[in-house]
Design a protein around this motif. Structure first.
Motif, PDB file in Angstrom:
ATOM      1  N   HIS B  69       0.819  -1.210   0.000  1.00  0.00           N
ATOM      2  CA  HIS B  69       0.000   0.000   0.000  1.00  0.00           C
ATOM      3  C   HIS B  69       0.853   1.261   0.000  1.00  0.00           C
ATOM      4  O   HIS B  69       2.049   1.218   0.287  1.00  0.00           O
ATOM      5  N   LEU B 129     -10.871   5.217  -1.710  1.00  0.00           N
ATOM      6  CA  LEU B 129     -10.347   4.411  -0.607  1.00  0.00           C
ATOM      7  C   LEU B 129     -11.175   3.147  -0.391  1.00  0.00           C
ATOM      8  O   LEU B 129     -10.636   2.051  -0.233  1.00  0.00           O
ATOM      9  N   GLY B 134      -8.966   0.141   1.090  1.00  0.00           N
ATOM     10  CA  GLY B 134      -7.906   0.731   1.916  1.00  0.00           C
ATOM     11  C   GLY B 134      -8.322   0.870   3.363  1.00  0.00           C
ATOM     12  O   GLY B 134      -9.358   0.354   3.788  1.00  0.00           O
ATOM     13  N   ARG B 171      -4.182   4.625   4.142  1.00  0.00           N
ATOM     14  CA  ARG B 171      -3.468   3.599   3.367  1.00  0.00           C
ATOM     15  C   ARG B 171      -4.262   3.199   2.132  1.00  0.00           C
ATOM     16  O   ARG B 171      -5.357   2.649   2.240  1.00  0.00           O
ATOM     17  N   PHE B 172      -3.693   3.497   0.967  1.00  0.00           N
ATOM     18  CA  PHE B 172      -4.310   3.120  -0.307  1.00  0.00           C
ATOM     19  C   PHE B 172      -3.569   1.905  -0.867  1.00  0.00           C
ATOM     20  O   PHE B 172      -2.365   1.990  -1.131  1.00  0.00           O
TER      21      PHE B 172
END
Lengths: 165, 275
Positions: B69, B129, B134, B171-172
Motif C-alpha cells: 500500500h 479508498l 484501503g 493507506r491506499f
C-alpha cells in the motif's frame, strides 16, 4: 503548544508582499477581513465566503489559497502574496497583467486579483499548459463579465512568451 | 457568514494533538486545510469550542510506499499527492480520480486526511479508498488502530473515529497485478460536488465498482466478471439498492440512471486498461 483565547486579540506576524507585517486578530477573524480591514488591502475581494467564487484567492507560501477559508492566525510565519506582489515597485505591470489588459481578460475587475494570483502560481507549476489545462485551472473562479475567453488567450500567450524568451 | 468564536490551539506534534483531544474530546475539531470545515464554520453549520490546527505538523506530511500500500500522512495536501511522480504507476485510480477533487486552488491546501475525516458522501477520496479496500490509521493517547474504509465511514459525514482520536494516515492499496481502473464523475460543473461518481477496478474474473454521491456514504459492489446483459442487470440492481434522493442538483431517477450508464462506462474503460 500555542493557545489563543477566543475573546482576546493576538498578534499575527507574516511576510506580506515581501515585507514583514504584524497585526492583531481574534482567532475567528478570517484572513480576508484581516487583509482588508487591518492591513488596508482593498484588492482582497470578498465574494461568497465559502471558497467557491475564488475572488479572495491569494498565494500562501507561493501556492494559491482561499483567504476566506483561512483564519488570519493561520498565516502566522507564512508568506502571503496578493496581487500587489505582481507589478514592479515602480508600477510597471507584470507580463501576466499586461496580457490580461491586451486580451480584455477583465471587465468589472472584481474577480481579477484572485484570478491573477491563481494564474501566476499555475504558470510557475505548469510552464506549457494546454488550453484545456488553463480552463480547468480557471474553473476554480467565477467571472460573470468576460466568458473567460480573454483570460485563456492571455495565459496561453504569457506561457508561450516565457518559453521563447 | 462569519464563524462563531473559538479558542485556537496549534500543537507542535502528533503527541500534543492527541493529548489535546484527550482533554477536550467532543469540544475540539481538527483543522488542516480547512476547505470544508471553514466553509461550514462560516455558515455556522459547525461550531466548536477549540480549533486544533495540525496543518504544519511535519510528521503528518509524507507519502511512503510499503509492501502492498501507499501510506499518506493525513496533512499531506491533495496537490502533493497528485504531483507525486509514482502516483499513476502505483495507483491509477487515484491518478484518475483526484483531478475531480475541487479545483487547482483548493487542492493546494485541501488535505488527504481532511477529506477522509470529513467523509462527504460525494467526495472522491473516500470513494477511491473504499473501492480499493484501503484503511485509515487513527491515533489517540491510548494508542493506534487501523480501521478499514468499509468500517470507517458509517453515514453522512459520520465516521467511527472516536472524539479522542485523530486521523494520522490513510493507506491506499497499490494497484493489483493485471487490474484496470477507471474513475468517472458527473457534476454541474467540473470541481463541484459529484451528483454521481463511480470508481471501477476490473481484474481477471472480478469487477469492483464503487459509487459516491448517491447514498449517504460511498458504496461498493463486487461481481464475478459479467457479460453484457448480466452487467446491465447487476448495475440496475445496484442503482435500486442505493436509491438516492431528490435534491436541488438532481433527481433520484437521474442519479440511478447515472449509476447504470457511468458504471457501465467505467467498467468497460477499466477492462480496457488491464495489463
Amino acid at each position: 503548544m500555542s493557545q489563543l483565547n477566543n475573546d482576546g486579540r493576538s498578534s499575527v506576524s507574516f511576510i506580506l508582499n515581501g515585507n514583514p507585517v504584524t497585526g492583531y486578530a481574534e482567532p475567528r477573524m478570517l484572513l480576508t477581513d484581516f487583509l482588508r480591514e487591518e492591513m488596508g488591502l482593498t484588492e482582497i475581494h470578498v465574494g461568497c465566503e465559502h471558497g467557491v467564487c475564488g475572488a479572495c484567492t491569494i498565494r500562501m507560501d507561493g501556492l494559491p489559497a482561499r483567504a476566506c477559508l483561512t483564519f488570519a492566525i493561520q498565516a502566522e510565519g507564512h508568506r502571503i502574496d496578493t496581487v500587489q506582489s505582481l507589478a514592479q515597485p515602480s508600477g510597471v505591470l507584470s507580463d501576466l497583467q499586461l496580457a490580461f489588459r491586451k486580451h480584455h481578460a477583465l471587465q468589472c475587475g472584481y474577480c481579477t486579483p484572485g484570478i491573477l494570483m491563481s494564474s501566476s502560481a499555475f504558470l510557475e507549476i505548469n510552464h506549457d499548459p494546454s488550453e484545456e489545462e488553463v480552463r480547468d485551472m480557471l474553473s476554480g473562479h467565477l467571472c460573470r463579465c468576460t466568458g473567460y475567453v480573454g483570460m485563456v488567450r492571455a495565459i496561453l500567450e504569457v506561457a508561450r512568451n516565457r518559453i521563447s524568451a | 457568514m462569519k464563524p462563531h468564536s473559538f479558542e485556537y490551539l496549534r500543537p507542535a506534534s502528533i503527541e500534543e494533538t492527541v493529548a489535546c483531544l484527550a482533554r477536550h474530546s467532543e469540544d475540539a475539531r481538527i483543522i488542516a486545510g480547512g476547505l470544508s470545515l471553514v466553509a461550514m464554520m462560516n455558515f455556522r453549520l459547525v461550531e466548536t469550542k477549540f480549533l486544533v490546527d495540525v496543518a504544519n505538523i511535519k510528521a503528518l506530511n509524507y507519502i511512503r510506499v510499503d509492501a502492498d500500500h501507499i501510506e499518506v500522512g493525513a496533512a499531506t495536501t491533495q496537490a502533493q499527492l497528485l504531483a507525486w511522480p509514482e502516483l499513476a504507476s502505483l495507483s491509477p485510480l487515484l491518478a484518475k480520480g483526484m483531478p475531480f477533487i475541487g479545483h487547482f486552488q483548493t487542492r493546494a491546501r485541501g488535505t488527504v486526511g481532511g477529506s477522509i475525516a470529513h467523509s462527504d458522501p460525494s467526495s472522491e477520496l473516500p470513494l477511491c479508498l473504499i473501492t480499493l479496500g484501503g484503511s485509515v490509521m487513527l491515533r489517540s493517547k491510548a494508542g493506534s488502530r487501523e480501521v478499514t474504509a468499509e468500517d470507517f465511514q458509517v453515514g453522512l459525514m459520520q465516521t467511527s473515529r472516536r472524539p479522542d482520536e485523530m486521523v494520522v494516515a490513510v493507506r491506499f492499496p497499490i494497484r493489483k497485478k493485471g487490474a484496470g481502473y477507471s474513475f468517472l464523475e458527473m457534476a454541474m460543473r467540473k470541481g463541484d460536488l459529484a451528483i454521481c461518481a463511480v470508481a471501477a477496478e476490473v481484474r481477471d474474473g472480478s469487477i469492483r465498482l464503487g459509487v459516491g454521491g448517491v447514498a449517504d456514504k460511498p458504496a461498493v459492489r463486487e461481481w464475478k466478471d459479467l457479460g453484457d446483459a448480466a452487467l446491465d442487470e447487476a448495475l440496475n440492481e445496484f442503482a435500486w439498492d442505493l436509491g438516492g434522493s431528490d435534491d436541488v442538483h438532481a433527481t433520484a431517477t437521474f442519479r440511478r440512471q447515472l449509476i447504470r450508464r457511468l458504471g457501465r462506462r467505467a467498467i468497460l474503460e477499466a477492462r480496457e486498461c488491464r495489463n
